[in-house]
Design an enzyme around this catalytic site. Structure first.
Site, PDB file in Angstrom:
ATOM      1  N   LYS A   1     -11.671 -19.760   2.243  1.00  8.92           N
ATOM      2  CA  LYS A   1     -12.280 -20.808   1.425  1.00  8.92           C
ATOM      3  C   LYS A   1     -12.735 -20.298   0.058  1.00  8.92           C
ATOM      4  O   LYS A   1     -13.154 -21.095  -0.787  1.00  8.92           O
ATOM      5  CB  LYS A   1     -13.479 -21.415   2.154  1.00  8.92           C
ATOM      6  CG  LYS A   1     -13.168 -22.036   3.509  1.00  8.92           C
ATOM      7  CD  LYS A   1     -12.317 -23.275   3.377  1.00  8.92           C
ATOM      8  CE  LYS A   1     -12.127 -23.959   4.728  1.00  8.92           C
ATOM      9  NZ  LYS A   1     -11.256 -25.160   4.621  1.00  8.92           N
TER      10      LYS A   1
ATOM     11  N   ALA B   1     -24.786 -28.292   2.382  1.00 15.17           N
ATOM     12  CA  ALA B   1     -23.865 -28.404   3.516  1.00 15.17           C
ATOM     13  C   ALA B   1     -24.355 -29.480   4.474  1.00 15.17           C
ATOM     14  O   ALA B   1     -25.535 -29.536   4.813  1.00 15.17           O
ATOM     15  CB  ALA B   1     -23.763 -27.062   4.239  1.00 15.17           C
TER      16      ALA B   1
ATOM     17  N   LYS C   1     -28.799 -37.802   9.567  1.00 12.82           N
ATOM     18  CA  LYS C   1     -29.399 -37.561   8.256  1.00 12.82           C
ATOM     19  C   LYS C   1     -30.916 -37.768   8.301  1.00 12.82           C
ATOM     20  O   LYS C   1     -31.685 -37.003   7.713  1.00 12.82           O
ATOM     21  CB  LYS C   1     -28.771 -38.478   7.209  1.00 12.82           C
ATOM     22  CG  LYS C   1     -27.267 -38.367   7.063  1.00 12.82           C
ATOM     23  CD  LYS C   1     -26.835 -36.981   6.619  1.00 12.82           C
ATOM     24  CE  LYS C   1     -27.220 -36.652   5.202  1.00 12.82           C
ATOM     25  NZ  LYS C   1     -26.670 -35.359   4.759  1.00 12.82           N
TER      26      LYS C   1
ATOM     27  N   VAL D   1     -36.618 -32.505  -1.983  1.00 13.88           N
ATOM     28  CA  VAL D   1     -35.545 -33.257  -1.335  1.00 13.88           C
ATOM     29  C   VAL D   1     -34.967 -34.268  -2.315  1.00 13.88           C
ATOM     30  O   VAL D   1     -35.713 -34.978  -2.993  1.00 13.88           O
ATOM     31  CB  VAL D   1     -36.042 -33.971  -0.063  1.00 13.88           C
ATOM     32  CG1 VAL D   1     -34.962 -34.880   0.518  1.00 13.88           C
ATOM     33  CG2 VAL D   1     -36.506 -32.952   0.972  1.00 13.88           C
TER      34      VAL D   1
END
Length: 340
Positions: free
Chosen positions: A42, A85, A172, A198
């Site tokens: 990757k 991620a 989530k 956040v």
């Protein structure tokens, strides 16, 4: 917390749609970046894409973000963590297939940061899926005080029978709540010296710089939906939501780490409200290859789900691309790939 203006930033999920733009934004801002990816293979695209930055880009190969201690070495010496991620699996049977990777990956990253003495700011990329009430009727404006309590309740009640979207949104919600819980408990005991910030974006669209295949289906899920709406006329007409350009989101993540007053805060970032018809109309004004909008549509009709982005504007100084700019650059990207 003092401003984080230089040093090395760990970006998790660095080869994803949002992750690659985040790496670019930090490199452009003068930071060094340690890019976490799951395998050595990757790294090739990122090395080529960012070759001009030389040794300012390095890699952390971590195959399993949920494995305890797997990120300890990755956070060593970094001044900040940008945890972008996030597992996306809309074919899961049991809700835990969504929830466990999201929650455990987030907590493992937080635990690693708590062990690192150099970290000053931890940025967690959440989602407006944790904010918007999918059961709401009538117009509503959402701000950072809002939480979606519907989907995790559905998942608890129905288990495997819950909808795939509810399973995803529950993951989530629970991941963000677990991040806040970890932070508040750790801060209360004095076991961390860094702040948590956040960022909650809605739908994310824009040109791609991640590695792609030959088909438009190799794009991220949100851009695939945009492509189907603009090119194929395939969309869910009743959807009301907000959107952000991926480049603006990446910039927001940099600001969330470099702005002292952002510590301990939650930010909704959004460029505007939309229905798919709005993007189709914008594309039809830009490219004759876009599918014309069929049927009646009032672009001035009130949107039922809107985001209040005042906090991000006042504290982060956020500005956004217009819908026309995002569509223009995204369509140009599709043309370059031969998909139009």
């Amino acid at each position: 917390m003092p401003a984080v203006t230089s040093g090395k930033v760990l970006v998790t999920g660095a080869n994803g749609f949002i992750g690659v733009w985040t790496v670019k934004a930090f490199l452009d801002a003068g930071f060094s970046v340690r890019a976490q990816v799951r395998s050595e293979s990757k790294t090739a695209h990122l090395k080529s894409l960012f070759s001009s930055f030389g040794d300012k880009l390095e890699f952390a190969i971590v195959a399993d973000l949920t494995k305890d201690g797997s990120l300890d070495d990755a956070v060593a010496g970094v001044v900040a963590v940008a945890h972008t991620a996030s597992p996306t699996n809309l074919l899961a049977d049991h809700p835990d297939e969504h929830i466990k990777p999201a929650v455990e990956g987030t907590l493992n990253c937080l635990r690693a940061a708590a062990k690192g003495s150099s970290v000053k700011r931890f940025l967690y990329l959440s989602s407006c899926a944790t904010v918007v009430d999918p059961s709401a009727t009538g117009p509503r404006v959402y701000d950072e005080s809002c939480w979606n309590t519907v989907d995790d309740a559905e998942v608890k009640a129905k288990g495997r029978a819950a909808s795939q979207l509810s399973k995803y949104r529950a993951s989530k919600i629970l991941a963000e709540r677990s991040a806040w819980k970890f932070y508040e408990e750790a801060k209360a005991t004095g076991s961390i010296v860094w702040d948590l910030t956040v960022v909650n974006p809605p739908w994310v669209f824009g040109p791609s710089i991640q590695e792609l295949g030959e088909s438009y289906e190799s794009m991220n899920a949100s851009d695939q939906h945009l492509y189907k709406a603009i090119v194929k006329g395939d969309y869910y007409a009743a959807l009301d939501h907000s959107w952000i350009d991926v480049r603006d989101l990446a910039h927001a993540l940099v600001l969330a780490i470099t702005t002292p007053a952002a510590g301990g805060e939650r930010f909704i970032v959004a460029g505007g409200d939309f229905r798919w018809q709005d993007f189709i109309l914008a594309a039809s004004r830009i490219s004759d290859k876009a599918r014309p909008l069929e049927g009646p549509y009032d672009p001035n009709a009130e949107h039922t789900a809107r985001q209040n982005v005042t906090k991000a504007k006042n504290i982060l100084g956020m500005t956004y691309h217009s819908m026309e700019e995002t569509v223009r650059d995204t369509v140009k990207d599709w043309e370059a790939h031969g998909w139009l």
